[in-house]
Design a protein around this motif. Sequence first.
Motif, PDB file in Angstrom:
ATOM      1  N   SER A   1       0.850  -1.193   0.000  1.00 44.29           N
ATOM      2  CA  SER A   1       0.000   0.000   0.000  1.00 44.29           C
ATOM      3  C   SER A   1       0.879   1.234   0.000  1.00 44.29           C
ATOM      4  CB  SER A   1      -0.913   0.009   1.216  1.00 44.29           C
ATOM      5  OG  SER A   1      -0.151   0.050   2.412  1.00 44.29           O
ATOM      6  N   VAL A   2       0.298   2.386  -0.332  1.00 44.41           N
ATOM      7  CA  VAL A   2       1.046   3.644  -0.403  1.00 44.41           C
ATOM      8  C   VAL A   2       0.403   4.657   0.539  1.00 44.41           C
ATOM      9  CG1 VAL A   2       1.694   5.589  -1.871  1.00 44.41           C
ATOM     10  CG2 VAL A   2       1.861   3.250  -2.749  1.00 44.41           C
ATOM     11  N   TRP A   3       1.216   5.220   1.405  1.00 40.77           N
ATOM     12  CA  TRP A   3       0.785   6.254   2.355  1.00 40.77           C
ATOM     13  C   TRP A   3       1.019   7.605   1.692  1.00 40.77           C
ATOM     14  CZ3 TRP A   3      -1.923   5.999   6.716  1.00 40.77           C
ATOM     15  CH2 TRP A   3      -1.945   7.108   7.563  1.00 40.77           C
ATOM     16  N   VAL A   4      -0.115   8.361   1.444  1.00 38.10           N
ATOM     17  CA  VAL A   4      -0.045   9.611   0.692  1.00 38.10           C
ATOM     18  C   VAL A   4      -0.387  10.764   1.635  1.00 38.10           C
ATOM     19  CG1 VAL A   4      -0.880  10.878  -1.315  1.00 38.10           C
ATOM     20  CG2 VAL A   4      -0.785   8.377  -1.374  1.00 38.10           C
ATOM     21  N   THR A   5       0.368  11.856   1.567  1.00 38.61           N
ATOM     22  CA  THR A   5       0.067  13.065   2.340  1.00 38.61           C
ATOM     23  C   THR A   5       0.051  14.255   1.396  1.00 38.61           C
ATOM     24  OG1 THR A   5       2.378  13.522   2.861  1.00 38.61           O
ATOM     25  CG2 THR A   5       1.169  12.113   4.388  1.00 38.61           C
ATOM     26  N   TRP A   6      -0.563  15.367   1.837  1.00 35.39           N
ATOM     27  CA  TRP A   6      -0.670  16.585   1.034  1.00 35.39           C
ATOM     28  C   TRP A   6      -0.926  17.775   1.939  1.00 35.39           C
ATOM     29  CZ3 TRP A   6      -3.884  12.386   1.000  1.00 35.39           C
ATOM     30  CH2 TRP A   6      -5.135  12.562   1.615  1.00 35.39           C
ATOM     31  N   LEU A   7      -0.920  18.976   1.356  1.00 35.63           N
ATOM     32  CA  LEU A   7      -1.188  20.190   2.109  1.00 35.63           C
ATOM     33  C   LEU A   7      -2.684  20.527   2.038  1.00 35.63           C
ATOM     34  CD1 LEU A   7       1.832  22.381   0.935  1.00 35.63           C
ATOM     35  CD2 LEU A   7       1.622  20.991   3.034  1.00 35.63           C
ATOM     36  N   GLN A   8      -3.121  21.327   3.016  1.00 34.86           N
ATOM     37  CA  GLN A   8      -4.517  21.750   3.065  1.00 34.86           C
ATOM     38  C   GLN A   8      -4.887  22.547   1.808  1.00 34.86           C
ATOM     39  OE1 GLN A   8      -6.911  21.352   5.743  1.00 34.86           O
ATOM     40  NE2 GLN A   8      -8.309  22.105   4.191  1.00 34.86           N
ATOM     41  N   ALA A   9      -6.035  22.191   1.224  1.00 33.47           N
ATOM     42  CA  ALA A   9      -6.543  22.921   0.052  1.00 33.47           C
ATOM     43  C   ALA A   9      -7.731  23.774   0.499  1.00 33.47           C
ATOM     44  CB  ALA A   9      -6.979  21.947  -1.040  1.00 33.47           C
ATOM     45  N   LYS A  10      -7.706  25.023   0.132  1.00 34.37           N
ATOM     46  CA  LYS A  10      -8.761  25.945   0.546  1.00 34.37           C
ATOM     47  C   LYS A  10     -10.123  25.481   0.017  1.00 34.37           C
ATOM     48  CE  LYS A  10      -9.757  30.905   0.680  1.00 34.37           C
ATOM     49  NZ  LYS A  10      -9.327  32.242   0.201  1.00 34.37           N
TER      50      LYS A  10
ATOM     51  N   SER B   1     -13.097  17.259   2.277  1.00 36.48           N
ATOM     52  CA  SER B   1     -12.456  15.950   2.299  1.00 36.48           C
ATOM     53  C   SER B   1     -11.605  15.819   1.034  1.00 36.48           C
ATOM     54  CB  SER B   1     -13.502  14.824   2.376  1.00 36.48           C
ATOM     55  OG  SER B   1     -14.317  14.825   1.213  1.00 36.48           O
ATOM     56  N   TYR B   2     -10.899  14.688   0.977  1.00 39.55           N
ATOM     57  CA  TYR B   2      -9.998  14.467  -0.152  1.00 39.55           C
ATOM     58  C   TYR B   2     -10.159  13.032  -0.643  1.00 39.55           C
ATOM     59  CZ  TYR B   2      -7.865  18.671   1.749  1.00 39.55           C
ATOM     60  OH  TYR B   2      -7.656  19.939   2.218  1.00 39.55           O
ATOM     61  N   SER B   3      -9.889  12.849  -1.929  1.00 42.82           N
ATOM     62  CA  SER B   3      -9.934  11.523  -2.539  1.00 42.82           C
ATOM     63  C   SER B   3      -8.647  11.293  -3.304  1.00 42.82           C
ATOM     64  CB  SER B   3     -11.140  11.412  -3.488  1.00 42.82           C
ATOM     65  OG  SER B   3     -11.131  10.179  -4.170  1.00 42.82           O
ATOM     66  N   VAL B   4      -8.014  10.114  -3.061  1.00 49.14           N
ATOM     67  CA  VAL B   4      -6.772   9.752  -3.750  1.00 49.14           C
ATOM     68  C   VAL B   4      -7.085   8.551  -4.640  1.00 49.14           C
ATOM     69  CG1 VAL B   4      -4.377   9.041  -3.513  1.00 49.14           C
ATOM     70  CG2 VAL B   4      -5.406  10.575  -1.817  1.00 49.14           C
ATOM     71  N   LEU B   5      -6.755   8.633  -5.905  1.00 48.32           N
ATOM     72  CA  LEU B   5      -6.988   7.558  -6.875  1.00 48.32           C
ATOM     73  C   LEU B   5      -5.650   7.124  -7.468  1.00 48.32           C
ATOM     74  CD1 LEU B   5      -8.915   5.794  -8.587  1.00 48.32           C
ATOM     75  CD2 LEU B   5      -8.973   7.676 -10.244  1.00 48.32           C
TER      76      LEU B   5
ATOM     77  N   ALA C   1     -10.840  12.937   5.491  1.00 50.08           N
ATOM     78  CA  ALA C   1     -11.070  14.339   5.818  1.00 50.08           C
ATOM     79  C   ALA C   1      -9.790  14.994   6.312  1.00 50.08           C
ATOM     80  CB  ALA C   1     -12.167  14.449   6.873  1.00 50.08           C
ATOM     81  N   ASP C   2      -8.801  14.153   6.703  1.00 49.88           N
ATOM     82  CA  ASP C   2      -7.498  14.672   7.128  1.00 49.88           C
ATOM     83  C   ASP C   2      -6.598  14.868   5.906  1.00 49.88           C
ATOM     84  OD1 ASP C   2      -8.284  14.542   9.801  1.00 49.88           O
ATOM     85  OD2 ASP C   2      -7.761  12.412   9.900  1.00 49.88           O
ATOM     86  N   LEU C   3      -5.320  15.101   6.164  1.00 47.62           N
ATOM     87  CA  LEU C   3      -4.374  15.381   5.086  1.00 47.62           C
ATOM     88  C   LEU C   3      -3.526  14.177   4.760  1.00 47.62           C
ATOM     89  CD1 LEU C   3      -3.268  18.986   6.138  1.00 47.62           C
ATOM     90  CD2 LEU C   3      -5.102  18.291   4.571  1.00 47.62           C
ATOM     91  N   HIS C   4      -4.074  12.991   4.938  1.00 44.42           N
ATOM     92  CA  HIS C   4      -3.342  11.770   4.597  1.00 44.42           C
ATOM     93  C   HIS C   4      -4.330  10.619   4.482  1.00 44.42           C
ATOM     94  CE1 HIS C   4      -3.911  10.555   8.776  1.00 44.42           C
ATOM     95  NE2 HIS C   4      -3.491  11.778   9.118  1.00 44.42           N
ATOM     96  N   CYS C   5      -3.941   9.597   3.696  1.00 43.64           N
ATOM     97  CA  CYS C   5      -4.695   8.346   3.665  1.00 43.64           C
ATOM     98  C   CYS C   5      -3.830   7.273   3.020  1.00 43.64           C
ATOM     99  CB  CYS C   5      -6.042   8.470   2.958  1.00 43.64           C
ATOM    100  SG  CYS C   5      -5.992   8.637   1.175  1.00 43.64           S
TER     101      CYS C   5
END
Length: 782
Positions: free
Chosen positions: A268-277, A281-285, A299-303
């Motif tokens: 699996s891959v652990w992905v992080t990012w910065l807050q987007a205005k 929530s966020y979706s990683v594909l 809803a956090d900055l990682h998944c």
Amino acid sequence: MECASNTGVVSWEQGERVASYLVQASGPDGYQVYCSSPTTSCRLTSLHCGQAYNLTLTAQDSHCNSQNAFSQLQSVPCAPTSVQASLVCLSNSAAVTWQSASGALSYQAEGITVDGTHMVYCNSSVTHCNLEYLLCGETYNVSVLSMDHTCSSEESLSTQVHTAPCPPHTIDVEVNCSAGSMTVTWPANPDAESFHVRAETSGGAFLSCDSTSTSCSISGLPCGQSYSVIVTSVRGGCESQPSTAVNVTSAPCVPQGETANLDCVTNSVWVTWLQAKGAESYSVLAVERGGTNSSCSAADLHCNVPDLLCGATYTFHITAVNSFCRSAPGNAFQIQTAPCALTSITAHTDCYSSQITVSWQLNEVSSFYVATAEGHDQSVLICNSTGTSCDLSGAKCGMQYTIIISVSSDKCSSLRSPPLKMHTAPCAPQNITVNPVCDSNGMAAAWSPSLVAESYSLTASSRDGDVRTCRSTANNCTLLHLHCGQIYDVSITASAGNCTSLDSQQVTFYTVPCEPQNMIVEVQCDTGTATLSWVEGQGSLQYFTTAQTTDGHTLHCDTTSTSCSIDGLTCGMLYNFSALASDGTCNSSLTVPIQRGAVPCPPSTVRVRTHLMVDATLIRVYWNFVDCPDVTYLVQVTGDIQDNPESLMDVSSYWTDINYFEFPVPCSTSYSVTVFAQNSAGISRPSKAVTGVTVPCPPMNITFTGDSSSATVAWRSSALTTGYRVYQLSSDGRVPVCLTSNLSCEVSGLQASNVAVTAWNSAGESFASRVATGKKKWTCGL
């Protein structure tokens, strides 16, 4: 003044030898009016409005006029003129002005909608005032009247004012995410000429558009902005109040600053990012070149993007999401997963074991193998072997493990197996809460969810032997219609596959209290109080009682004991009495209502008077009236005739609204008198009994044995007698010659024909019996 007719009424005291009176009224405008009368008053009609008239009263006879008397009279004020009304748009009020009116001390302006459904007023001592709280989108007829201390004028001629248009009562906003625009729609409003739309941020920046139809679009929305959207109606430069605001958000900004780390154990891959205005929530594909994909959301900055293929290259995109839009994908990046050269593996664990046995096939490349298990909480278990299996120790319940075999400590080398997922037996459920379901005497249980549990089983056992169960695939369960007033012990197990957890820690639950039992209601008529008592309901801490009339009037009493007194009952009313129990959280069901009336008290004072008749006593019963509406009374007389328990008397009057009644009662009878009162609420208890005896019956079988010199007079006994008297009869009356309590008496100087005998007691003396040829003879009045 008679205000409605603008007529002055003048009155005075009558003078001596006056034939008539003349009243003259002179106004400051030169107008004069007269009235005359032979009495002490007359009416001045057709007065001019707003004038202070000087009055002169002259008394007249057939020859002369008297000296004059003087007074003043103020006529009804004049109606205002030149009434004008103009709309104050900002406050949706009307500024009303008019010309001053003669005789006016103050004014009242009135605005009424043309359909008459709404009316507003304002008062003023000057010639203007504001009509406030007008309804939007209405036409008002505005008029003004004048007032002095006594009268009001007629209303002025009315003018009209049209109020500000109403705002749209509902608006809808649709955001076009890709175009960066919003379209606002609302219902048609024929009272408006155009509409103004304003979308404002919390910082005060705004965008707007105007339209003459029922929609309007605003473009150029920056990303990540929240807007409060309102619409106002416009007519002739006047803008309505704003509509109810609708909050919307533009598309969130594209996420930036993405990083990724490959976990070769779980693939699996652990992905992080910065807050987007503007993102909620966020979706990683992650998409593999062959089209296989995997994703995660947070809803956090990682998944963590799970279940990737071995030896594959994935392209990752991060998208920000809110309630209205998705952003454009962020910068794409690629990750290549490690190859999996070793063959597949197997793993096994027993239900309550902390050990996982991992097996694999030997590979000619290596004779040393490392087994690694990574839990969903990132905990790691490791074992190694030169054979085909090893045991991973320290496994915990309720865990999801991903296991791989590698030939070295480098988990990302090509000499590794594909990942194997397995879970251990579920843990006993934790953090159990049980809340009452009051209206159906139940419980609602909830607990922390388990990652591996497939189902749950709840058992509730009461102290009276009731056992209830329920099964659920979610982390909650509800049991209804439990036994009232019981303590239930609640425990829960979790199941997955063939494994069931240990029982959870027991939780104690108290069910809804039982309703009060065997309720008794006693009404005290003299105090207007009802005392309710009952048997304690199981599980009860407090009780609430009510007394309700048929028209809904209710009295209350609350208590922690098993009885309560409700005060303030109205005599003559019927009440339904009920009670319920409470444990501070839930209430029991109400008891079946018991109907009792606030019946009147019986008379407090009952008296009896007697009057002797020939062979009976007339008793007259008196009593005091009862203080209660619509009361009637019934008298009951019971007794033993001739003091014989087998000769009973039981007579009653009819119901009457007077306070006396008469009964003939046989002689030698003991009696008891009670009085009842009744009205629509019911019949009272009996009054305190008045007891007594009637006058004895005359003695019977009088015998005279002997002669005039000496004789014995004897007789039969008469019931309820204190004593007997023997009389000598003559033309002058009767003279007592013997007083005895026996049944005979010795006499001398008497003839049988002039002997009479009576019986007496506390009620009086009976009529006399005489000796007459061996038979009893009553002598009245002797």
